[in-house]
Design a protein around this motif. Structure first.
Motif, short mmCIF file in Angstrom:
data_model
loop_
_atom_site.label_atom_id
_atom_site.label_comp_id
_atom_site.label_asym_id
_atom_site.label_seq_id
_atom_site.Cartn_x
_atom_site.Cartn_y
_atom_site.Cartn_z
N ALA A 32 0.82 -1.38 -0.15
CA ALA A 32 -0.01 -0.11 0.10
C ALA A 32 0.79 1.28 0.07
N ILE A 33 0.83 1.96 -1.10
CA ILE A 33 1.73 3.08 -1.15
C ILE A 33 0.81 4.41 -1.77
N LEU A 34 1.25 5.57 -1.03
CA LEU A 34 0.74 6.99 -1.36
C LEU A 34 1.68 7.73 -1.83
N ASN A 35 1.76 8.01 -3.30
CA ASN A 35 2.66 8.76 -3.85
C ASN A 35 2.38 10.25 -4.14
N PHE A 36 3.16 11.07 -3.57
CA PHE A 36 3.13 12.44 -3.82
C PHE A 36 3.64 13.06 -5.24
N ALA A 37 4.29 12.35 -5.89
CA ALA A 37 5.02 12.57 -7.10
C ALA A 37 3.80 12.25 -8.16
N PRO A 38 3.57 13.27 -9.20
CA PRO A 38 2.30 12.96 -9.85
C PRO A 38 2.73 11.80 -11.15
N ASP A 39 3.83 11.97 -11.58
CA ASP A 39 4.22 10.94 -12.41
C ASP A 39 4.01 9.66 -12.35
N ARG A 40 3.25 8.86 -13.06
CA ARG A 40 3.08 7.30 -12.69
C ARG A 40 4.48 6.56 -12.59
N VAL A 41 4.57 5.60 -11.77
CA VAL A 41 5.59 4.56 -11.83
C VAL A 41 5.22 3.26 -11.90
N GLU A 42 6.05 2.33 -12.24
CA GLU A 42 5.84 0.94 -12.50
C GLU A 42 5.87 0.06 -11.36
N VAL A 43 4.65 -0.48 -11.05
CA VAL A 43 4.70 -1.19 -9.88
C VAL A 43 3.96 -2.54 -10.32
N PRO A 44 4.28 -3.62 -9.46
CA PRO A 44 3.53 -4.97 -9.64
C PRO A 44 2.14 -4.96 -9.54
N ASP A 45 1.43 -5.89 -10.18
CA ASP A 45 -0.37 -5.78 -10.07
C ASP A 45 -0.76 -5.84 -8.68
N ASN A 46 0.00 -6.25 -7.76
CA ASN A 46 -0.66 -6.80 -6.44
C ASN A 46 -0.42 -5.36 -5.45
N ILE A 47 0.22 -4.37 -6.09
CA ILE A 47 0.66 -3.07 -5.25
C ILE A 47 -0.80 -2.09 -5.38
N SER A 48 -1.25 -1.82 -4.31
CA SER A 48 -2.16 -0.62 -4.47
C SER A 48 -1.37 0.65 -4.22
N MET A 49 -1.56 1.41 -5.47
CA MET A 49 -0.83 2.58 -5.43
C MET A 49 -1.78 3.79 -5.57
N ARG A 50 -1.63 4.79 -4.83
CA ARG A 50 -2.57 6.22 -4.82
C ARG A 50 -1.63 7.20 -5.36
N TYR A 51 -2.21 8.18 -6.08
CA TYR A 51 -1.34 9.52 -6.38
C TYR A 51 -1.79 10.61 -6.01
N ILE A 52 -1.31 11.69 -5.41
CA ILE A 52 -1.73 12.80 -5.05
C ILE A 52 -0.97 13.91 -5.82
N ASP A 53 -1.70 14.55 -6.67
CA ASP A 53 -1.13 15.58 -7.56
C ASP A 53 -1.68 16.88 -6.92
#
Length: 220
Positions: A175-196
């Motif tokens: 479970a990752i919250l990313n404050f960088a708006p550009d998308r990154v590559e992660v495995p399918d099992n990763i729950s990723m949210r972006y805050i721009d």
């Protein structure tokens, strides 16, 4: 409490549940005992039809003409979101944004706990800043496992975000919250949210310019 099948809740609905919970909690602290979908719509800026549809996935939460019991909704959404369970958080990147997040430390929910912070800057690694010992990213996997970290918040700039996220993923955190708006590559099992923040500000300006008559709730 009813055992809800969380996998049957649509993703779009799941994304709105924290918004509902946050605003309902505020209403509860103000002594509001019940609310109708139209009133909740005015607060959250979510159409009342969408609110009723979202709630329908969870069964009969209210009664026609009466509305919804605020305390009961809080109990239901807290259970579904596991907000009553302790979740330990790591902050990756301890610059100005990382410090601001650490100082806030999610005061609205005591079960969300910032347990450790990380950086690559040798000038701050090994020092205690704003009450937090700054660990090296080289030790992320070991420290994250020792402290039972469930969530990582990355404030690393876009140009270095992929490298930082790779380290987090390799530690076993999903479970990752990313404050960088550009998308990154992660495995399918990763729950990723972006805050721009730029997108959030433009959205705020849009509502401010076009919906002056309707009160806005803080959503992030």
């Amino acid at each position: 409490m009813k055992d809800y099948n969380k996998k049957k809740i649509p993703r779009a609905t799941a994304k709105r549940l924290p918004l509902y919970l946050r605003n309902l909690t505020i209403l509860d602290t103000k002594g509001v005992a019940r609310i109708k979908s139209k009133e909740l719509s005015d607060i959250t800026q979510v159409p009342s039809a969408t609110i009723r549809r979202d709630f329908s996935y969870l069964g009969e939460l209210g009664r026609s003409g009466y509305g919804y019991d605020v305390a009961f909704l809080i109990e239901v959404f807290s259970h579904i979101l596991d907000s009553n369970e302790e979740s330990r958080i790591a902050i990756v990147g301890f610059g100005n944004l990382g410090k601001a997040l650490a100082n806030n430390n999610f005061r609205r929910n005591e079960n969300l706990i910032i347990s450790c912070v990380f950086d690559t800057n040798p000038e701050i690694i090994g020092k205690t800043i704003a009450g937090f010992y700054v660990y090296s990213m080289a030790d992320f996997k070991q420290i994250a496992q020792e402290k039972n970290i469930r969530i990582a918040i990355s404030t690393v700039p876009s140009e270095h975000a992929q490298e930082a996220i790779d380290i987090v993923v390799n530690s076993g955190i999903t479970a990752i919250l990313n404050f960088a708006p550009d998308r990154v590559e992660v495995p399918d099992n990763i729950s990723m949210r972006y805050i721009d923040l730029t997108t959030e500000l433009l959205t705020l300006l849009f509502f401010d310019h076009n919906y002056k008559k309707t009160p806005l709730a803080v959503t992030s």
